[in-house]
Motif scaffolding. Structure first.
Motif, PDB file in Angstrom:
ATOM      1  N   TYR A 171      -2.959  -5.571  -4.300  1.00 39.77           N
ATOM      2  CA  TYR A 171      -2.430  -6.885  -3.931  1.00 39.77           C
ATOM      3  C   TYR A 171      -3.234  -7.970  -4.638  1.00 39.77           C
ATOM      4  O   TYR A 171      -4.463  -7.877  -4.724  1.00 39.77           O
TER       5      TYR A 171
ATOM      6  N   HIS B 240      -2.914 -14.745  -4.156  1.00 37.78           N
ATOM      7  CA  HIS B 240      -1.917 -15.099  -3.145  1.00 37.78           C
ATOM      8  C   HIS B 240      -2.547 -15.568  -1.839  1.00 37.78           C
ATOM      9  O   HIS B 240      -1.909 -16.293  -1.069  1.00 37.78           O
TER      10      HIS B 240
ATOM     11  N   TYR C 122      -2.287   1.142  -3.146  1.00 36.66           N
ATOM     12  CA  TYR C 122      -1.568  -0.125  -3.027  1.00 36.66           C
ATOM     13  C   TYR C 122      -2.489  -1.249  -3.471  1.00 36.66           C
ATOM     14  O   TYR C 122      -3.644  -1.330  -3.028  1.00 36.66           O
TER      15      TYR C 122
ATOM     16  N   GLU D 178      -4.065  -3.348   1.521  1.00 34.56           N
ATOM     17  CA  GLU D 178      -4.167  -2.841   0.159  1.00 34.56           C
ATOM     18  C   GLU D 178      -5.482  -2.108  -0.063  1.00 34.56           C
ATOM     19  O   GLU D 178      -6.502  -2.462   0.532  1.00 34.56           O
TER      20      GLU D 178
ATOM     21  N   ARG E 177       5.565 -12.053  -3.460  1.00 33.06           N
ATOM     22  CA  ARG E 177       4.179 -11.672  -3.167  1.00 33.06           C
ATOM     23  C   ARG E 177       4.161 -10.283  -2.527  1.00 33.06           C
ATOM     24  O   ARG E 177       3.724 -10.101  -1.394  1.00 33.06           O
ATOM     25  N   THR E 178       4.590  -9.309  -3.263  1.00 38.19           N
ATOM     26  CA  THR E 178       4.770  -7.972  -2.706  1.00 38.19           C
ATOM     27  C   THR E 178       3.636  -7.013  -3.014  1.00 38.19           C
ATOM     28  O   THR E 178       3.494  -5.984  -2.355  1.00 38.19           O
ATOM     29  N   GLY E 179       2.833  -7.319  -4.038  1.00 39.36           N
ATOM     30  CA  GLY E 179       1.879  -6.330  -4.515  1.00 39.36           C
ATOM     31  C   GLY E 179       2.611  -5.197  -5.223  1.00 39.36           C
ATOM     32  O   GLY E 179       3.815  -5.290  -5.509  1.00 39.36           O
TER      33      GLY E 179
ATOM     34  N   THR F 279      -7.815  -5.120  -3.961  1.00 38.14           N
ATOM     35  CA  THR F 279      -7.473  -6.529  -4.070  1.00 38.14           C
ATOM     36  C   THR F 279      -7.927  -6.981  -5.452  1.00 38.14           C
ATOM     37  O   THR F 279      -9.087  -6.824  -5.797  1.00 38.14           O
TER      38      THR F 279
ATOM     39  N   ASP G 230      -0.928 -11.116 -11.161  1.00 41.00           N
ATOM     40  CA  ASP G 230       0.035 -11.101 -10.065  1.00 41.00           C
ATOM     41  C   ASP G 230       1.296 -10.387 -10.540  1.00 41.00           C
ATOM     42  O   ASP G 230       1.289  -9.751 -11.601  1.00 41.00           O
ATOM     43  N   GLU G 231       2.358 -10.500  -9.764  1.00 39.33           N
ATOM     44  CA  GLU G 231       3.582  -9.769 -10.073  1.00 39.33           C
ATOM     45  C   GLU G 231       4.234 -10.228 -11.379  1.00 39.33           C
ATOM     46  O   GLU G 231       5.033  -9.485 -11.973  1.00 39.33           O
TER      47      GLU G 231
END
Length: 257
Positions: free
Chosen positions: A95, A99, A93, A121, A175-177, A124, A129-130
């Motif tokens: 992120y 953010h 995961y 996560e 901001r979900t990652g 990092t 970003d997304e």
């Protein structure tokens, strides 16, 4: 757009011979974004836990040396397996670091909790970003090669958290990652540069996928694309096929069943 952005580094390259990765690669608007850099390797969603549950010394628990990353995640870590059918599509995961200043400004009573790794996560990442990463992106970090498989799902953070407002804000603000699957296991060290190897789906940013889930159902053309989108997690491809065959086009209705 040329899908091959950078040549892959040799799997045999020693740690000190990794590429600089001065640029990460074209985003969906064809602008070059800064290289990603891993800030931390973490496994516990501190900001979503009651503060009494947070382990002491968490912020200093960043590995000082390389860690092994494979399809099960980070070796010797305790990844948060919150997603249904957690498996190889969700091995790591990630992120965005950018953010965290926003979170600190919006939730001032928790500002000390919003640091790298706060959402549990494993990686990092800075500089992206997304909006600037896409489903199917293949990247190399250290000697490990990964592929972006799907966005993070804030609704699944509830298992560890009474902080519903944070979850709703993450969904509303994209901001979900996102998750990676592992294509080639390898060693990763905090501070490693990240190089984009290939971008097969330049129009399918994570933000676009999130908008489909959160604001409006996809069109039938979008559903058809998703059924065969390179690199997309198999659960989402299955959900797209089911939605395409029926009257209900909502991906969220079918995902996870």
């Amino acid at each position: 757009m040329n899908g091959l952005i950078y040549q892959k580094e040799s799997r045999q390259a020693p740690l000190h011979c990794r590429p600089d990765g001065q640029r990460f690669g074209p985003s969906i608007d064809n602008q070059l974004t800064p290289c990603q850099v891993i800030l931390s390797l973490s496994t516990e969603p501190v900001v979503l836990l009651q503060m009494k549950q947070v382990r002491r010394g968490f912020q200093s628990e960043v590995p000082s040396g390389p860690v092994w990353v494979d399809r099960t995640g980070i070796a010797d870590g305790h990844p948060v397996k919150s997603a249904p059918n957690f498996g190889p599509d969700r091995a790591v995961y990630a992120y965005p670091a950018r953010h965290y200043p926003k979170w600190r400004a919006e939730f001032t009573s928790l500002e000390n909790a919003f640091h790298a790794g706060a959402f549990g996560e494993s990686f990092t990442l800075t500089g992206v970003d997304e909006e600037t990463v896409c489903i199917g992106d293949i990247i190399r970090v250290g000697s490990c090669q990964l592929q972006l498989s799907e966005p993070g799902q804030p609704n699944q953070w509830l298992y560890a958290s009474p902080r519903r407002e944070i979850i709703e804000t993450a969904k509303r603000t994209n901001r979900t990652g996102w998750y990676y699957r592992i294509l080639e296991p390898g060693w990763v060290t905090a501070g490693d540069s990240v190089v984009l190897v290939k971008r097969p789906n330049p129009v399918w940013s994570v933000a676009r996928f999130n908008q489909i889930l959160g604001a409006a159902d996809p069109t039938r053309q979008e559903l058809a694309e998703l059924t065969a989108l390179k690199g997309l997690a198999s659960d989402w491809q299955w959900a797209a096929r089911k939605a395409l065959k029926g009257f209900e086009q909502s991906l969220a209705l079918f995902w996870g069943r």
